[in-house]
Design a protein around this motif. Structure first.
Motif, PDB file in Angstrom:
ATOM      1  N   UNK A 106       3.891  29.250  80.745  1.00  0.00           N
ATOM      2  CA  UNK A 106       4.844  28.651  79.808  1.00  0.00           C
ATOM      3  C   UNK A 106       5.621  27.510  80.452  1.00  0.00           C
ATOM      4  N   UNK A 107       6.016  27.684  81.720  1.00  0.00           N
ATOM      5  CA  UNK A 107       6.749  26.627  82.419  1.00  0.00           C
ATOM      6  C   UNK A 107       5.918  25.353  82.483  1.00  0.00           C
ATOM      7  N   UNK A 108       4.611  25.513  82.678  1.00  0.00           N
ATOM      8  CA  UNK A 108       3.709  24.366  82.806  1.00  0.00           C
ATOM      9  C   UNK A 108       3.149  23.898  81.467  1.00  0.00           C
ATOM     10  N   UNK A 109       3.351  24.695  80.424  1.00  0.00           N
ATOM     11  CA  UNK A 109       2.767  24.358  79.137  1.00  0.00           C
ATOM     12  C   UNK A 109       1.253  24.500  79.130  1.00  0.00           C
ATOM     13  N   UNK A 110       0.744  25.465  79.894  1.00  0.00           N
ATOM     14  CA  UNK A 110      -0.695  25.677  80.018  1.00  0.00           C
ATOM     15  C   UNK A 110      -1.051  27.118  79.645  1.00  0.00           C
ATOM     16  N   UNK A 111      -2.345  27.329  79.393  1.00  0.00           N
ATOM     17  CA  UNK A 111      -2.802  28.626  78.894  1.00  0.00           C
ATOM     18  C   UNK A 111      -3.110  29.641  79.983  1.00  0.00           C
ATOM     19  N   UNK A 112      -3.635  29.190  81.127  1.00  0.00           N
ATOM     20  CA  UNK A 112      -4.094  30.125  82.146  1.00  0.00           C
ATOM     21  C   UNK A 112      -3.498  29.814  83.515  1.00  0.00           C
ATOM     22  N   UNK A 113      -3.362  30.856  84.306  1.00  0.00           N
ATOM     23  CA  UNK A 113      -2.831  30.755  85.669  1.00  0.00           C
ATOM     24  C   UNK A 113      -3.779  31.496  86.607  1.00  0.00           C
ATOM     25  N   UNK A 114      -4.103  30.855  87.726  1.00  0.00           N
ATOM     26  CA  UNK A 114      -4.892  31.519  88.770  1.00  0.00           C
ATOM     27  C   UNK A 114      -4.039  31.576  90.028  1.00  0.00           C
ATOM     28  N   UNK A 115      -3.449  32.737  90.331  1.00  0.00           N
ATOM     29  CA  UNK A 115      -2.574  32.844  91.507  1.00  0.00           C
ATOM     30  C   UNK A 115      -3.374  32.925  92.797  1.00  0.00           C
TER      31      UNK A 115
END
Length: 413
Positions: A106-115
């Motif tokens: 949400x902070x980045x305005x993107x759908x997916x996160x790969x930690x």
């Protein structure tokens, strides 16, 4: 100097510091050349060595400590999680994972996160994702993908990454290198556009080159990169590892030109100065190319990292840290520009981040940092004649002014 600052930076009482430096050097590979100070405690913008002398931190762990040392909210989050669960590996789902990925997405305005863990890991991840996207989505022939990078870059120190560095210290003696990278001058849109071929899958750049000396590109450069990559069906990956998460007065350095890249590459401050946390953040049409077994990390996205990372995002969501960096930019700029012609030959400032080019007649960047250390201020040199200033975003105006007083005195001797 105020009485409190005098007390904070009092003369060392014993020789423990020197003894510990010697002991550390005896059994350590010399891949760093640290200043001879041994830190034992830190809080906010101040660090204390083993002899009890205090130093104002004007480096903030290369932006890993944007929130200062031992921020109480972050420390509390880590303590709470330590009592619950620290590691599962990605073989299982844990109860902090969804919260972290949702908040960061949400902070980045993107759908997916790969930690992941470190910044270099995140850059390697972005490279693999761009290549796989090129083959599976764009239709680039197998094993022919090209990624455009910028001269003067610093994206980490893995073998692949140093292969497209032009820093001889980082590169020499570590070949052969991974092919598939094309270097163009930083800030040159004409050269960037000319370098794109049917095999180009991505452009990887720092919106501000930190290790290069806080090099700020010309106005409009990031917008131009976004326009060219969108038109040519090429991914734009912004390495915001040092520049992002509040450092420049905005959440991301790309925000200064209202640019949203295809991939955010994040690290350093994402771990709050407590644990290594990095991530690549993008939409599903980009990160969705990865399938199980094709990329991973045992510690990436572990419960402790997610607890701290989610709290970091909460702090950034208030906007307070971004505003503080923006507010202190004017002071930092005014004070540094006043030094030009008085031991300084050039400065570059964006938010609470600055590159200061030292007049060679004064000394090297290393010598200036050593003189600052003697005065109770810690900073770091780069590329011989430049020092970088990146104070924790929690630094007070008085402390910042005092630190800049010390720099002015050192360079004007």
């Amino acid at each position: 100097m105020s009485a409190s600052l005098t007390e904070q930076t009092g003369t060392a009482q014993t020789g423990t510091n020197e003894a510990e430096v010697t002991r550390a050097e005896a059994r350590t590979a010399h891949n760093y050349h640290p200043l001879p100070v041994v830190v034992a405690h830190a809080e906010g913008a101040w660090m204390t060595d083993v002899d009890g002398r205090r130093y104002l931190d004007l480096l903030a762990g290369y932006s890993a400590l944007n929130f200062g040392h031992s921020h109480p909210v972050l420390v509390a989050a880590a303590h709470e999680q330590l009592d619950q669960l620290t590691l599962t590996s990605r073989a299982f789902v844990h109860d902090r994972f969804a919260d972290f990925t949702a908040k960061l997405g949400d902070l980045c305005g993107k759908e997916l996160v790969l930690p992941m863990n470190t910044g270099a890991e995140a850059v390697e991840t972005a490279i693999k994702v761009m290549r796989k996207w090129g083959y599976e989505v764009k239709g680039v022939p197998a094993d022919s993908a090209e990624i455009i990078v910028a001269a003067g870059n610093f994206h980490g120190r893995t073998t692949t990454i140093v292969g497209f560095s032009d820093d001889s210290d980082a590169r020499d003696g570590f070949g052969p290198f991974t092919p598939g990278f094309v270097t163009v001058p930083y800030g040159d849109l004409t050269a960037l556009e000319a370098a794109i071929t049917p095999h180009t899958v991505g452009v990887l750049i720092e919106p501000i080159q930190g290790e290069g000396g806080v090099v700020i590109p010309p106005d409009g450069y990031l917008r131009g990169v976004r326009e060219i990559t969108a038109r040519e069906n090429v991914l734009f990956a912004a390495d915001e590892i040092q520049a992002g998460l509040g450092r420049t007065g905005r959440t991301f350095a790309c925000d200064h030109e209202d640019v949203v890249p295809d991939l955010y590459v994040l690290g350093k401050a994402l771990g709050g100065g407590l644990v290594p946390v990095s991530a690549v953040v993008a939409d599903a049409n980009v990160l969705g190319v990865l399938k199980p077994g094709q990329h991973g990390s045992t510690f990436g996205g572990n419960p402790l990292a997610c607890a701290v990372g989610a709290t970091v995002v909460d702090l950034l969501a208030t906007g307070d840290f971004q505003r503080r960096a923006a507010d202190l930019e004017a002071l930092l700029r005014e004070r540094l520009e006043a030094m030009v012609g008085h031991g300084v030959v050039g400065v570059r400032v964006r938010g609470l981040w600055a590159g200061v080019d030292i007049d060679p007649a004064v000394g090297t960047g290393r010598e200036v940092c050593e003189a600052l250390m003697e005065r109770g201020v810690l900073a770091k040199d780069t590329h011989g004649s430049t020092i970088r200033l990146a104070p924790p975003l929690v630094i007070s105006e008085d402390d910042l002014n005092w630190g800049l007083d010390q720099l002015a005195d050192v360079v004007s001797r």
